[in-house]
Design a protein around this motif. Structure first.
Motif, PDB file in Angstrom:
ATOM      1  N   ASP A  27      44.387  46.409  35.971  1.00 30.08           N
ATOM      2  CA  ASP A  27      44.816  47.721  36.601  1.00 30.08           C
ATOM      3  C   ASP A  27      43.843  48.230  37.371  1.00 30.08           C
ATOM      4  O   ASP A  27      42.967  48.353  37.259  1.00 30.08           O
ATOM      5  CB  ASP A  27      45.492  48.812  35.414  1.00 30.08           C
ATOM      6  N   ASP A  28      44.553  48.821  38.843  1.00 27.52           N
ATOM      7  CA  ASP A  28      43.293  49.305  39.638  1.00 27.52           C
ATOM      8  C   ASP A  28      42.698  50.414  39.137  1.00 27.52           C
ATOM      9  O   ASP A  28      41.393  50.895  39.457  1.00 27.52           O
ATOM     10  CB  ASP A  28      44.103  49.891  41.028  1.00 27.52           C
ATOM     11  N   ASN A  29      43.129  51.202  37.997  1.00 27.69           N
ATOM     12  CA  ASN A  29      42.627  52.443  37.719  1.00 27.69           C
ATOM     13  C   ASN A  29      41.730  52.356  36.541  1.00 27.69           C
ATOM     14  O   ASN A  29      40.774  53.188  36.191  1.00 27.69           O
ATOM     15  CB  ASN A  29      43.691  53.336  37.311  1.00 27.69           C
ATOM     16  N   SER A 123      41.196  40.101  45.037  1.00 24.94           N
ATOM     17  CA  SER A 123      41.361  40.919  43.951  1.00 24.94           C
ATOM     18  C   SER A 123      39.901  41.376  43.092  1.00 24.94           C
ATOM     19  O   SER A 123      40.014  41.946  42.277  1.00 24.94           O
ATOM     20  CB  SER A 123      42.057  40.115  43.154  1.00 24.94           C
ATOM     21  N   GLY A 176      40.078  49.252  41.660  1.00 28.66           N
ATOM     22  CA  GLY A 176      40.962  49.200  42.903  1.00 28.66           C
ATOM     23  C   GLY A 176      40.282  49.547  44.228  1.00 28.66           C
ATOM     24  O   GLY A 176      40.342  48.979  45.100  1.00 28.66           O
ATOM     25  N   ARG A 179      37.943  46.299  45.042  1.00 25.33           N
ATOM     26  CA  ARG A 179      38.346  45.185  45.262  1.00 25.33           C
ATOM     27  C   ARG A 179      38.162  44.503  46.699  1.00 25.33           C
ATOM     28  O   ARG A 179      38.279  45.365  47.597  1.00 25.33           O
ATOM     29  CB  ARG A 179      40.033  45.053  45.047  1.00 25.33           C
TER      30      ARG A 179
END
Length: 320
Positions: A27-29, A123, A176, A179
């Protein structure tokens, strides 16, 4: 498919991801201090150049990796220890004690491979830590200036992670935001400029003269603090006991620093004529999966943020 362990601690099923883009499933968080990353010790030393006469007797004690930076990235490593010298008219990685040792990949090769990887794996992110500058020829300042000039090339700018806040703590930045960029951190104060992608690295431990005994935990300093103290032994059991004791005392997710498990065996006098880093790494890396399973999954003990190894390979990084 992933299995929840506890709050913010996720184990991804090793059968469902590719090592080259393992961050894609996260997850980005998730913050940097909530990750476990494979790390490469003396990352530039997959090839040897300009070795001194003594090191040519046993170059196995100088070479620490079997894969180039590009292939280490493909194999899943995301934290790279690079040591830089200016030698034979180019910036190079190196592994030396005084003059004994060799040069490795050039800094240009390291950066070009880093850029090509990040172009095709948006990513992902990774850290290049400038950990040592060769100091025995009184040219440290020249080397640092050459590094800064090299990094300033326009072709690298769009791939460097940058921040506006001089006091930023990279350990608390969400994935996030990283990336598609790579992060440069420096174990020296010159030319630090976070707006241009040059972040300061700090040791989280105060250690004794041997650098193996932790005297105390220092307070956090911007921009990245890492607790890293190696064991300096050829004996697996001694290294395991030392590193796990340090991990249990200082490690764990969500802190304002990262903890590095230095899973490396260090060659010494007894291995000079017959041993090699590769042989030592085989011992250490073979033992690692069971150690991590018992530490993290079976016992629920403290978790490292970086697991630092010689001879990075897909089997070992997948277990990490």
């Amino acid at each position: 498919m992933s299995k929840q362990i506890s709050n913010d601690q996720i184990m991804v099923d090793a059968g469902t991801f590719e090592l080259a883009n393992w961050m894609l499933q996260l997850d980005d968080n998730i913050k940097l201090n909530q990750l476990i990353m494979p790390g490469s010790h003396d990352a530039g030393m997959s090839e040897l150049h300009h070795c001194d006469i003594g090191s040519n007797i046993n170059t196995g004690l100088v070479q620490t990796q079997g894969l180039s930076i590009s292939k280490q990235l493909q194999a899943g490593s995301r934290y790279f220890d690079i040591r830089v010298d200016y030698d034979h008219k180019e910036l190079v990685t190196y592994h030396r004690s005084v003059d004994s040792g060799c040069n490795g990949q050039s800094l240009e090769a390291v950066f070009n491979e880093a850029v090509e990887f990040i172009k095709s794996h948006r990513s992902e992110t990774f850290i290049l830590k400038f950990s040592h500058i060769r100091t025995n020829r009184n040219k440290e300042q020249e080397i640092k200036e050459r590094i800064d000039q090299f990094i300033s090339q326009v072709k690298y700018k769009e791939f460097l992670f940058m921040q506006p806040d001089n006091l930023v703590n990279l350990a608390e930045i969400p994935l996030g935001s990283f990336r598609g960029k790579f992060v440069l951190v420096f174990d020296y104060p010159e030319f630090i400029n976070v707006k241009q992608g040059r972040f300061r690295y700090h040791d989280g431990f105060e250690v004794d003269k041997s650098e193996t005994i932790v005297k105390r935990l220092k307070s956090y300093e911007p921009n990245l603090t890492v607790c890293d103290s190696y064991s300096d032994t050829t004996t697996l059991d001694k290294m395991k006991k030392d590193q796990l004791n340090k991990l249990d005392t200082y490690g764990g997710f969500g802190k304002d620093y990262l903890f590095l498990l230095s899973w490396t065996l260090t060659s010494g006098f007894k291995t000079f004529f017959g041993g090699s880093v590769k042989e030592l790494a085989t011992q250490a890396n073979t033992a690692l999966p069971e150690v991590l399973y018992q530490q993290i999954v079976a016992s629920g003990k403290a978790i490292p943020n970086i697991v630092y190894i010689d001879y990075v390979n897909a089997i070992t990084t997948k277990c990490i």
